[in-house]
Design a protein around this motif. Structure first.
Motif, PDB file in Angstrom:
ATOM      1  N   ARG A  28      40.048  25.659  44.409  1.00  0.00           N
ATOM      2  CA  ARG A  28      39.441  25.714  43.118  1.00  0.00           C
ATOM      3  C   ARG A  28      40.559  25.130  42.169  1.00  0.00           C
ATOM      4  O   ARG A  28      41.585  25.067  42.098  1.00  0.00           O
ATOM      5  CB  ARG A  28      39.405  27.211  42.488  1.00  0.00           C
ATOM      6  N   GLN A  71      44.093  27.275  38.247  1.00  0.00           N
ATOM      7  CA  GLN A  71      43.192  28.017  37.268  1.00  0.00           C
ATOM      8  C   GLN A  71      43.160  29.403  37.435  1.00  0.00           C
ATOM      9  O   GLN A  71      43.663  30.105  38.423  1.00  0.00           O
ATOM     10  CB  GLN A  71      41.847  27.348  37.461  1.00  0.00           C
ATOM     11  N   ARG A  72      42.239  29.982  36.419  1.00  0.00           N
ATOM     12  CA  ARG A  72      41.822  31.380  36.859  1.00  0.00           C
ATOM     13  C   ARG A  72      40.365  31.418  36.209  1.00  0.00           C
ATOM     14  O   ARG A  72      39.864  30.652  35.362  1.00  0.00           O
ATOM     15  CB  ARG A  72      42.754  32.306  36.220  1.00  0.00           C
ATOM     16  N   LYS A  73      39.706  32.502  36.731  1.00  0.00           N
ATOM     17  CA  LYS A  73      38.567  32.683  36.109  1.00  0.00           C
ATOM     18  C   LYS A  73      38.173  34.177  35.937  1.00  0.00           C
ATOM     19  O   LYS A  73      39.009  34.872  36.586  1.00  0.00           O
ATOM     20  CB  LYS A  73      37.304  32.284  37.243  1.00  0.00           C
ATOM     21  N   THR A  74      36.966  34.590  35.296  1.00  0.00           N
ATOM     22  CA  THR A  74      36.676  35.874  35.077  1.00  0.00           C
ATOM     23  C   THR A  74      35.686  36.462  35.748  1.00  0.00           C
ATOM     24  O   THR A  74      34.641  35.814  36.325  1.00  0.00           O
ATOM     25  CB  THR A  74      36.121  36.165  33.499  1.00  0.00           C
ATOM     26  N   ASN A  95      40.489  39.180  35.191  1.00  0.00           N
ATOM     27  CA  ASN A  95      40.681  37.652  35.521  1.00  0.00           C
ATOM     28  C   ASN A  95      41.251  37.503  36.913  1.00  0.00           C
ATOM     29  O   ASN A  95      42.201  38.458  37.328  1.00  0.00           O
ATOM     30  CB  ASN A  95      41.735  37.165  34.313  1.00  0.00           C
TER      31      ASN A  95
END
Length: 490
Positions: free
Chosen positions: A112, A161-164, A169
């Motif tokens: 990612r 990165q990070r995502k929900t 998170n």
């Protein structure tokens, strides 16, 4: 994993009745059960003679069709990273060793974000493309024969990165003290190194981490000696047992680290980031907790124990293999929960994310077992009081096949009651036989919830279709015969 902010107090975790707490196929005796089924029933010779074709961009989980990848079985990862907290940039050089499960003309890894600099397959430069949110599509110079082992080296850099997700998170997090760590579920590994990021494909893990002098990198597995040179500190961590990608991590901070061993020689490494010092007394009880859980579940299955205490407000803890990761609000019951995952979730991992009760229902019930064994709690009384206190909403989430994105609804709360009802339904002898033999017979492998149901029925000696349907497959309050089985009706 421990949920802290999943809704009303009683829905977050039914550990007490008065306060919220932060807490978080068939038996296999040889190779792990994560090999994709593309080559099932074929001899090695027949497999090698098939024409090469692309590997699938997903491993076959209906909840997350693009998660993981098909066509190969990852054997091990050797990940090297360099991270500068000032810039937030990570440089990576990762090698995956794998076995082709069919002849491969090309295959995918999950990654990612990040900028890929170069890809080599067995030492030869390979063509690569990026597709979708996280597919790294690799075309080797020569196709790989079925059952052939190969090595993939990826060099990359970028700001992770990070995502929900439904949990919170996932991915790369920064800490108040300027450090960083990788943490998340369902996806996690693919935020910081290229991988087959699904628990169905477990592999060994080795990490070499370089950080500026004064900072410390902590990971899972056994710690090797660190060195400092030219202003950079290098540490190495080795996990020799197969591990799911989301159970790997790296945490970088100004840690204070304590080291000791259990009586059997198991290394205990506890790392405390700034802001986590209040958790040192609870961390010192790690050995006591492991011994208690061994008395219920059998020998401790991980190669190491301890914890990574972040001092950051994340909203959950995670059972990273052998060394769980805790946020600032962790408590003793959180440590019990995450260490119980070493048997249920880590040693035996889900086949698909619909099976998450195999992880969370078991680990959540371990907290009740601690109350029973260490505090003298009467769990039948606790069960009755909990049933009387909860609302209709409590009973709604099914505990199996609950739907993508809803995996973590109910398993921490309703799941506890379901496990206690199962204990009363089948009796003490059968229940403890199941709890000890399930992780042993599926050691280092994967399993599904339907497999667990059949396993319990074999140990119990009769059908439990009605019970499992009422508690795990349906929404709503179970019928009274299943709500109050065994001594619960007294």
């Amino acid at each position: 994993m421990a949920i802290r902010r999943a809704g009303p107090c009683v829905l977050a975790l039914v550990c007490t009745l008065t306060a919220c707490t932060s807490g978080s196929g068939e038996p296999r005796t040889t190779a792990p059960q994560h090999t994709p089924a593309t080559s099932a029933g074929e001899s090695p010779g027949a497999l090698q003679q098939r024409p090469a074709e692309p590997g699938a961009p997903g491993i076959g989980d209906p909840y997350y069709p693009e998660a993981g990848n098909g066509g190969y079985d990852a054997q091990g990862y050797d990940v090297s990273v360099r991270y500068d907290p000032d810039s937030g940039v990570l440089h990576g050089d990762s090698t995956m060793t794998a076995r082709a499960t069919k002849p491969l003309s090309r295959f995918n890894l999950d990654l990612r974000g990040m900028t890929v600099e170069a890809v080599h397959v067995d030492g030869a430069r390979a063509r690569f493309d990026r597709e979708g949110a996280h597919e790294l599509v690799i075309t080797p110079e020569q196709a790989k024969a079925g059952n052939q082992r190969f090595r993939v080296r990826v060099q990359y850099h970028g700001t992770p990165q990070r995502k929900t997700s439904g949990l919170g998170n996932d991915g790369w997090h920064r800490t108040p003290s300027g450090g960083a760590f990788a943490m998340g579920e369902p996806p996690s590994a693919s935020f910081w190194y290229p991988s087959n990021d699904h628990p169905r494909d477990k592999a060994t893990f080795r990490l070499t981490a370089r950080v500026p002098e004064g900072w410390t990198a902590v990971s899972i597995g056994r710690e090797e000696q660190s060195t400092t040179r030219d202003g950079w500190t290098t540490s190495r961590w080795i996990e020799p047992e197969p591990v799911a990608g989301y159970l790997t991590t790296v945490a970088i901070d100004r840690f204070g680290v304590t080291r000791r061993t259990l009586d059997d020689g198991t290394p205990v490494v506890n790392a405390f980031a700034p802001g986590s010092e209040d958790l040192r007394p609870e961390a010192r009880r790690t050995g006591e907790i492991v011994r208690f859980l061994e008395s219920r579940f059998g020998d401790y299955p991980a190669t190491t124990t301890g914890g990574i205490y972040l001092g950051a407000d994340i909203g959950y803890a995670l059972e990273t293999q052998g060394r769980p990761t805790y946020d600032v609000d962790a408590r003793l019951e959180t440590i019990v929960h995450e260490l119980a995952h070493q048997w249920y979730g880590n040693e035996v991992s889900v086949s698909s994310w619909a099976d998450i009760c195999l992880n969370e229902c078991f680990a959540s019930y371990a907290q009740w077992l601690w109350d029973e064994g260490k505090e003298g709690a009467d769990l039948d009384v606790k069960y009755h009081k909990t049933v009387a206190a909860v609302t209709d909403e409590f009973w709604e989430p099914p505990l199996y096949d609950m739907g993508a994105g809803d995996e973590f609804q109910g398993v921490y709360s309703k799941g506890i009651l379901a496990m206690h009802a199962l204990r009363r339904q089948i009796g003490e002898k059968a229940f403890w036989t199941v709890m000890r033999s399930w992780p042993r017979q599926h050691s280092e492998g994967n399993a599904s919830w339907p497999e667990f149901e059949r396993f319990v029925e074999r140990k119990y000696g009769r059908s439990l279709d009605g019970f499992f349907a009422a508690w795990f497959h349906r929404s709503g309050l179970p019928d009274e015969q299943y709500l109050y089985p065994g001594t619960l009706s007294n």
